[in-house]
Motif scaffolding. Structure first.
Motif, short mmCIF file in Angstrom:
data_model
loop_
_atom_site.label_atom_id
_atom_site.label_comp_id
_atom_site.label_asym_id
_atom_site.label_seq_id
_atom_site.Cartn_x
_atom_site.Cartn_y
_atom_site.Cartn_z
N ARG A 48 52.84 53.42 41.99
CA ARG A 48 51.72 52.50 42.24
C ARG A 48 52.22 51.06 42.06
O ARG A 48 51.92 50.37 41.09
N GLY A 49 53.01 50.63 43.03
CA GLY A 49 53.75 49.39 42.93
C GLY A 49 52.88 48.15 42.82
O GLY A 49 53.19 47.23 42.05
N GLU A 50 51.80 48.08 43.61
CA GLU A 50 50.96 46.89 43.58
C GLU A 50 50.31 46.70 42.22
O GLU A 50 50.25 45.58 41.69
N GLU A 51 49.84 47.80 41.64
CA GLU A 51 49.23 47.70 40.31
C GLU A 51 50.28 47.37 39.25
O GLU A 51 50.01 46.61 38.32
N ALA A 52 51.46 47.95 39.41
CA ALA A 52 52.55 47.65 38.47
C ALA A 52 52.90 46.17 38.53
O ALA A 52 53.06 45.52 37.49
N GLU A 53 52.99 45.63 39.74
CA GLU A 53 53.31 44.21 39.88
C GLU A 53 52.26 43.34 39.20
O GLU A 53 52.60 42.37 38.49
N ALA A 54 51.00 43.69 39.37
CA ALA A 54 49.93 42.92 38.72
C ALA A 54 50.08 42.95 37.20
O ALA A 54 49.87 41.93 36.53
N CYS A 55 50.45 44.09 36.66
CA CYS A 55 50.63 44.20 35.21
C CYS A 55 51.81 43.35 34.74
O CYS A 55 51.72 42.65 33.72
N PHE A 56 52.92 43.42 35.45
CA PHE A 56 54.09 42.62 35.05
C PHE A 56 53.77 41.13 35.12
O PHE A 56 54.17 40.36 34.24
N ARG A 57 53.06 40.73 36.17
CA ARG A 57 52.71 39.31 36.29
C ARG A 57 51.76 38.88 35.16
O ARG A 57 51.86 37.76 34.65
N ARG A 58 50.85 39.76 34.78
CA ARG A 58 49.95 39.43 33.67
C ARG A 58 50.74 39.34 32.36
O ARG A 58 50.46 38.49 31.52
N ALA A 59 51.75 40.21 32.21
CA ALA A 59 52.57 40.18 30.99
C ALA A 59 53.27 38.84 30.84
O ALA A 59 53.27 38.24 29.75
N VAL A 60 53.86 38.33 31.92
CA VAL A 60 54.60 37.06 31.80
C VAL A 60 53.63 35.87 31.75
O VAL A 60 53.99 34.81 31.24
N GLN A 61 52.43 36.07 32.28
CA GLN A 61 51.42 35.02 32.14
C GLN A 61 51.02 34.88 30.66
O GLN A 61 50.87 33.77 30.14
N GLU A 62 50.84 36.02 30.00
CA GLU A 62 50.47 36.00 28.59
C GLU A 62 51.62 35.56 27.69
O GLU A 62 51.41 34.92 26.66
N LYS A 63 52.85 35.89 28.10
CA LYS A 63 54.01 35.57 27.27
C LYS A 63 55.16 35.14 28.18
O LYS A 63 56.01 35.95 28.57
N PRO A 64 55.23 33.86 28.55
CA PRO A 64 56.23 33.40 29.52
C PRO A 64 57.69 33.58 29.08
O PRO A 64 58.58 33.56 29.93
N ASP A 65 57.92 33.76 27.79
CA ASP A 65 59.30 33.93 27.32
C ASP A 65 59.62 35.40 27.03
O ASP A 65 60.41 35.71 26.14
N TYR A 66 59.03 36.30 27.81
CA TYR A 66 59.18 37.75 27.59
C TYR A 66 60.19 38.32 28.59
O TYR A 66 59.84 38.67 29.72
N PRO A 67 61.47 38.44 28.21
CA PRO A 67 62.50 38.85 29.17
C PRO A 67 62.26 40.20 29.81
O PRO A 67 62.50 40.38 31.02
N ASP A 68 61.82 41.19 29.03
CA ASP A 68 61.66 42.54 29.59
C ASP A 68 60.67 42.56 30.75
O ASP A 68 60.90 43.23 31.76
N ALA A 69 59.57 41.83 30.60
CA ALA A 69 58.58 41.81 31.67
C ALA A 69 59.10 41.08 32.91
O ALA A 69 58.86 41.51 34.04
N TRP A 70 59.82 39.98 32.71
CA TRP A 70 60.43 39.28 33.85
C TRP A 70 61.40 40.20 34.58
O TRP A 70 61.42 40.25 35.82
N ARG A 71 62.23 40.92 33.81
CA ARG A 71 63.20 41.83 34.44
C ARG A 71 62.49 42.95 35.18
O ARG A 71 62.91 43.34 36.29
N SER A 72 61.43 43.47 34.60
CA SER A 72 60.66 44.53 35.26
C SER A 72 60.10 44.03 36.59
O SER A 72 60.17 44.72 37.61
N LEU A 73 59.54 42.83 36.58
CA LEU A 73 58.97 42.26 37.80
C LEU A 73 60.04 42.00 38.83
O LEU A 73 59.89 42.35 40.02
N GLY A 74 61.16 41.41 38.41
CA GLY A 74 62.24 41.14 39.35
C GLY A 74 62.80 42.41 39.97
O GLY A 74 63.05 42.47 41.18
N THR A 75 62.98 43.44 39.16
CA THR A 75 63.50 44.71 39.67
C THR A 75 62.54 45.35 40.65
O THR A 75 62.95 45.90 41.68
N LEU A 76 61.25 45.29 40.34
CA LEU A 76 60.24 45.85 41.24
C LEU A 76 60.27 45.15 42.60
O LEU A 76 60.26 45.80 43.65
#
Length: 213
Positions: A48-76
């Motif tokens: 469910r890629g679109e929903e996953a992308e929305a979650c990753f984007r929300r994660a980095v919105q809440e915590k902009p210095d969160y490397p794992d979420a940025w990497r997850s979004l970039g990989t997706l």
């Protein structure tokens, strides 16, 4: 949001059954970035890629210095073939966390893939400086030099990657390419065979081995 899954907890998100089919509703702390990242990983694994992308984007919105979420979004984004967006995301990520070698390494590898080699080299050199024990950073830097035809530099850095992670077939295969390009066909063949012994289904290794026989 509902999923087909059992009761579970994942970093701030609690999943509760609500009907006989086993569907679940997710209650999530709206400001807990780790929960969004974990949920994004779950949704990605469910396809469910679109929903996953929305979650990753929300994660980095809440915590902009969160490397794992940025990497997850970039990989997706990269896996979806959205390379330009992936570059932009990882560029933003590195601006937020310039001290995160894994982000720098991911961005450098992606820049290599789109032939922005000078930027890739600078990014990966910084990753190696920050994490001298990172085989991935060294291997990715070696790949930049290899792509640029700087074979001796590629050999030096890739050998270091191999020393740090001798079980990683990619660095062995890159050493084989370097030896082949330098005319060391016997050594190249030996490296290809070593890589294929580790990963028999490695199609690139099989194809390149033919050029050494």
């Amino acid at each position: 949001m509902s999923l087909s899954a059992g009761q579970a907890q994942t970093g701030g998100a609690t999943l509760h059954r609500f009907d006989a089919k086993g569907d679940v509703v997710i209650e999530i702390d709206p400001h807990f970035a780790n929960a969004y990242n974990n949920l994004g990983n779950l949704l990605r694994d469910l396809g469910r890629g679109e929903e996953a992308e929305a979650c990753f984007r929300r994660a980095v919105q809440e915590k902009p210095d969160y490397p794992d979420a940025w990497r997850s979004l970039g990989t997706l984004l990269q896996s979806a073939g959205r390379l330009s967006e992936a570059v932009d995301v990882l560029t933003e990520a590195c601006a937020a966390r310039p001290d995160a070698p894994d982000l720098l390494s991911d961005r450098g590898a992606l820049l290599t893939g789109v032939d922005r080699l000078d930027e890739a080299r600078d990014c990966l050199a910084r990753a190696v400086e920050l994490a001298p024990g990172s085989a991935t950073a060294h291997g990715n830097l070696g790949a930049v030099y290899l792509r640029a035809g700087r074979l001796l530099e590629a050999e030096r850095v890739t050998r270091r990657a191999h020393e740090l992670a001798p079980e990683e077939h990619r660095w062995i295969c890159n050493l084989a390419v370097i030896d082949k390009d330098l005319g060391r066909f016997d050594q190249a063949e030996a490296y290809y065979r070593q890589a294929l012994a580790m990963k028999p289904d490695y199609a690139v290794g099989h194809g390149n081995l033919l050029f050494c026989l």
